[in-house]
Motif scaffolding. Structure first.
Motif, short mmCIF file in Angstrom:
data_model
loop_
_atom_site.label_atom_id
_atom_site.label_comp_id
_atom_site.label_asym_id
_atom_site.label_seq_id
_atom_site.Cartn_x
_atom_site.Cartn_y
_atom_site.Cartn_z
N MET A 17 2.95 -3.54 37.19
CA MET A 17 3.99 -4.52 37.47
C MET A 17 3.36 -5.89 37.19
SD MET A 17 7.11 -4.86 38.91
CE MET A 17 8.06 -6.23 39.61
N SER A 18 3.67 -6.40 36.00
CA SER A 18 3.04 -7.64 35.55
C SER A 18 4.03 -8.78 35.78
CB SER A 18 2.70 -7.45 34.07
OG SER A 18 2.53 -8.67 33.42
N ILE A 19 3.72 -9.63 36.76
CA ILE A 19 4.68 -10.66 37.16
C ILE A 19 4.24 -11.99 36.55
CG2 ILE A 19 5.78 -11.85 39.11
CD1 ILE A 19 5.31 -9.31 40.76
N GLY A 20 4.86 -12.35 35.42
CA GLY A 20 4.42 -13.57 34.74
C GLY A 20 5.50 -14.16 33.87
N GLN A 21 6.70 -13.55 33.90
CA GLN A 21 7.78 -14.07 33.08
C GLN A 21 8.28 -15.37 33.74
OE1 GLN A 21 11.04 -14.88 32.27
NE2 GLN A 21 10.18 -14.90 30.20
N ALA A 22 8.46 -16.39 32.90
CA ALA A 22 8.76 -17.72 33.45
C ALA A 22 10.07 -17.75 34.26
CB ALA A 22 8.82 -18.73 32.32
N ASN A 23 11.03 -16.87 33.93
CA ASN A 23 12.32 -16.89 34.63
C ASN A 23 12.35 -16.01 35.88
OD1 ASN A 23 13.62 -18.52 32.61
ND2 ASN A 23 13.57 -16.72 31.27
N THR A 24 11.27 -15.28 36.14
CA THR A 24 11.27 -14.35 37.26
C THR A 24 11.25 -15.09 38.60
OG1 THR A 24 10.11 -12.68 35.97
CG2 THR A 24 9.98 -12.45 38.36
N GLN A 25 12.19 -14.70 39.45
CA GLN A 25 12.23 -15.26 40.81
C GLN A 25 12.05 -14.11 41.80
OE1 GLN A 25 16.03 -17.18 41.13
NE2 GLN A 25 15.75 -18.26 39.19
N ARG A 26 11.97 -14.48 43.08
CA ARG A 26 11.73 -13.47 44.10
C ARG A 26 12.79 -12.36 44.05
NH1 ARG A 26 12.08 -12.13 49.60
NH2 ARG A 26 10.04 -11.64 50.47
N ARG A 27 14.05 -12.75 43.80
CA ARG A 27 15.12 -11.74 43.83
C ARG A 27 14.92 -10.69 42.73
NH1 ARG A 27 19.29 -12.96 39.97
NH2 ARG A 27 18.97 -15.04 39.11
N HIS A 28 14.31 -11.06 41.62
CA HIS A 28 14.07 -10.08 40.55
C HIS A 28 12.98 -9.10 40.96
CE1 HIS A 28 15.62 -13.72 38.38
NE2 HIS A 28 16.51 -12.79 38.03
N VAL A 29 11.98 -9.60 41.66
CA VAL A 29 10.89 -8.73 42.11
C VAL A 29 11.41 -7.79 43.21
CG1 VAL A 29 8.57 -8.70 43.11
CG2 VAL A 29 9.19 -10.49 41.48
N GLU A 30 12.24 -8.32 44.08
CA GLU A 30 12.85 -7.49 45.14
C GLU A 30 13.70 -6.39 44.51
OE1 GLU A 30 13.55 -10.58 48.86
OE2 GLU A 30 15.08 -10.39 47.33
N GLN A 31 14.50 -6.79 43.51
CA GLN A 31 15.36 -5.81 42.85
C GLN A 31 14.53 -4.73 42.15
OE1 GLN A 31 19.01 -6.57 40.12
NE2 GLN A 31 17.29 -6.23 38.73
N ALA A 32 13.43 -5.15 41.53
CA ALA A 32 12.57 -4.18 40.83
C ALA A 32 12.03 -3.16 41.83
CB ALA A 32 11.43 -4.90 40.12
N TRP A 33 11.58 -3.64 42.98
CA TRP A 33 11.01 -2.73 43.99
C TRP A 33 12.08 -1.76 44.50
CZ3 TRP A 33 7.36 0.05 45.36
CH2 TRP A 33 7.12 0.46 46.67
N GLU A 34 13.29 -2.27 44.68
CA GLU A 34 14.40 -1.43 45.12
C GLU A 34 14.67 -0.35 44.07
OE1 GLU A 34 15.47 -1.58 48.11
OE2 GLU A 34 16.82 0.11 47.64
N LEU A 35 14.71 -0.76 42.79
CA LEU A 35 14.97 0.21 41.71
C LEU A 35 13.86 1.25 41.63
CD1 LEU A 35 16.22 -2.27 38.94
CD2 LEU A 35 17.58 -0.46 40.03
N ILE A 36 12.63 0.81 41.82
CA ILE A 36 11.49 1.74 41.76
C ILE A 36 11.63 2.78 42.88
CG2 ILE A 36 8.98 1.91 42.15
CD1 ILE A 36 8.85 -0.96 40.78
N ARG A 37 11.96 2.32 44.06
CA ARG A 37 12.09 3.27 45.18
C ARG A 37 13.26 4.23 44.98
NH1 ARG A 37 11.76 -0.28 50.39
NH2 ARG A 37 12.81 1.56 51.15
N GLN A 38 14.36 3.67 44.46
CA GLN A 38 15.53 4.55 44.20
C GLN A 38 15.19 5.58 43.12
OE1 GLN A 38 18.74 2.03 42.97
NE2 GLN A 38 18.97 1.13 45.01
N ALA A 39 14.52 5.13 42.05
CA ALA A 39 14.19 6.05 40.95
C ALA A 39 13.21 7.11 41.43
CB ALA A 39 13.60 5.26 39.78
N ALA A 40 12.31 6.72 42.33
CA ALA A 40 11.35 7.69 42.85
C ALA A 40 12.07 8.79 43.64
CB ALA A 40 10.32 6.99 43.74
N THR A 41 13.08 8.40 44.40
CA THR A 41 13.84 9.37 45.17
C THR A 41 14.62 10.28 44.20
OG1 THR A 41 14.11 7.62 46.78
CG2 THR A 41 15.44 9.60 47.10
N ALA A 42 15.25 9.66 43.19
CA ALA A 42 16.04 10.44 42.23
C ALA A 42 15.14 11.41 41.47
CB ALA A 42 16.77 9.50 41.27
#
Ligand code: PLP
Length: 471
Positions: A443-468
């Motif tokens: 998880m490389s966090i360095g994109q200039a437009n990335t904000q906290r909400r994008h990182v939160e969403q990514a973590w949510e997606l990762i957890r959902q995908a892991a369950t699926a």
């Protein structure tokens, strides 16, 4: 295209880019096309007659865009970032407009002098050792990429080790180089291109922090010397691609000094962090290095390509690279008062890359660049804490700056499935590495437009995908 037509079409392109900047988040991050899909839409032959500009732009929208992976999306967490920015694009446009080819000082003095000056600025911005400044025996030059910088360093080291006779006496077959198992593949490639052989690069095991073990480096050097090899070059990495780890430069530097080896430091991604006081520890020991490079085209808002390459003593590099045919002779070169950057790189010709770097530093100021770095590191540390607190996941390496390496505890197959599902969703893009023999997600966090909400969403997606993926 007349200047008037250029004005009209140019405005259209600038508007197009500004719209793209505003809407980039809506695209699937990873291009969702099969091989050949873009070419299938292109005519077999080029047009005999020129086509109207709006038609070309329509094809950009309809044909090209589906085949673009959106590196400027705030949901891009793959590889390392390749950020662009308004000032950088404008600098690139100016460079293209001037159309300068800066191989010699004489072919455009401003091209050389801005580059020299901005690279000296960067020595102060990153608190690099003063010996890398052009005002002493060293200096900096912009290369296209870190791979080229490493190749140039290796060639200069090869020449220094052979007293600049490899071209007349032939290449010694027994020159050996060293880097960590996590060093970038460009070190192997440099050995291949330099004619020294990938087999003569010794990949030194890493410790539990994924950093090169200096005791094993020393052991490998001693073994090679005993076996009749000639150690000549070590590449230390600050911010490895796989794990973001930092090699112990001070310990490596002492070994290099003892054995008269060239120490090159590759800080392609992480180097930019040194604009912040609190992250300068990554460069501890850099005063012992012969050369150093980092990529503003990764984390400093300068669009690809732009690598800053420094040498402590420029003569070795210039002697390794210089060939002067009659047609390049000129009065300025003969005075030895100018820098001819053609002697600091592999190609002869060179673009005016310093313009975009100059525009970025002037437009943002160092403080705004620092804020960006601090924000990304803060987000990475938060993300790492979420991973650490989840019993289904584990961290695969310490989080030094902005790269978080982690894995699901369910094994390689499960992690691969998880990664594929995430990336096919188009909502995020992550890549992988092997750490300690097992698959890890990066998880490389360095994109200039990335904000906290994008990182939160990514973590949510990762957890959902892991369950699926478990079902
Ligand atoms: N070195 C390191 C540590 C990297 O992470 C990378 C790319 O990500 C490179 C070198 C190669 O960079 P470039 O594309 O500038 O050659």
């Amino acid at each position: 295209m007349t200047p008037d037509e250029f004005r009209r079409c140019g405005r259209q392109v600038v508007d197009w880019i500004a719209n793209y900047m505003e809407t980039v988040e809506k695209y699937p991050v990873l291009a969702q096309v099969e091989p050949g899909a873009i070419r299938d839409h292109l005519p077999a032959a080029p047009p005999e007659l020129g086509e109207p500009f709006p038609e070309i732009m329509r094809d950009v929208d309809e044909i090209l865009m589906p085949g673009i992976t959106h590196w400027q999306s705030p949901n891009f967490f793959a590889y390392f970032p390749a950020n662009t920015s308004g000032p950088s694009m404008l600098g690139e446009l100016l460079s293209a407009g001037l159309g300068v080819q800066g191989m010699l000082w004489a072919t455009s003095p401003a091209c050389t002098e801005i580059e020299t000056h901005v690279l000296d600025w960067l020595v102060d911005m990153l608190a690099l050792p003063d010996k890398f400044k052009s005002t002493g025996n060293g200096g900096g030059v912009i290369q296209d990429s870190a791979s080229s910088a490493t190749l140039c360093a290796l060639l200069a080291a090869r020449e220094r080790a052979t007293e600049f006779r490899s071209n007349t006496d032939g290449l010694p077959h027994r020159l050996t180089a060293y880097a960590s198992v996590h060093a970038h593949s460009s070190v192997t490639k440099a050995m291949m291109i330099a004619g020294l052989g990938a087999d003569n690069l010794r990949l030194i095991p890493a410790d539990e922090n994924q950093a090169l073990r200096s005791s094993l480096l020393l052991e490998a050097i001693n073994q090679d010397v005993a076996a009749g090899y000639r150690p000549f070059f070590v590449c230390g990495t600050v911010g490895t691609t796989a794990a973001g780890s930092v090699d112990p430069l001070a310990a490596i530097g002492r070994i290099c000094a003892q054995h008269a080896l060239w120490l090159h430091v590759d800080a392609a991604m992480a180097g930019t962090a040194a604009i912040c006081d609190e992250f300068r520890f990554i460069h501890d020991g850099l005063d012992l290095a012969d050369s150093y490079c980092f990529n503003p085209h990764k984390w400093m808002l300068v669009n690809f390509d732009c690598d800053c390459f420094y040498v402590a003593e420029r003569t070795s590099l210039i002697r390794a690279m210089r060939v002067t045919p009659e047609y390049l002779e000129n009065r300025a070169t003969l005075t030895s008062e100018v820098i001819d950057y053609r002697d600091w790189q592999i190609p002869l010709g060179r673009r005016f890359r310093a313009l975009k770097l100059w525009l970025v530093i002037r437009s943002y100021g160092v403080e705004q660049l620092r804020s960006l770095i601090r924000e990304h590191v803060k987000l990475a540390r938060e993300f790492a804490a979420w991973v650490d607190a989840d019993p289904d996941f584990e961290l695969a390496a310490p989080t030094v700056l902005n790269l978080v390496c982690f894995r699901h505890r369910g094994g390689d197959e499960r992690n691969q499935r998880l990664l594929d599902d995430l990336n096919h969703s188009g909502r995020v893009f992550l890549t992988h590495a092997k750490i300690g023999g097992a698959l890890a997600l990066r998880m490389s966090i360095g994109q200039a437009n990335t904000q906290r909400r994008h990182v939160e969403q990514a973590w949510e997606l990762i957890r959902q995908a892991a369950t699926a993926a478990a079902n």
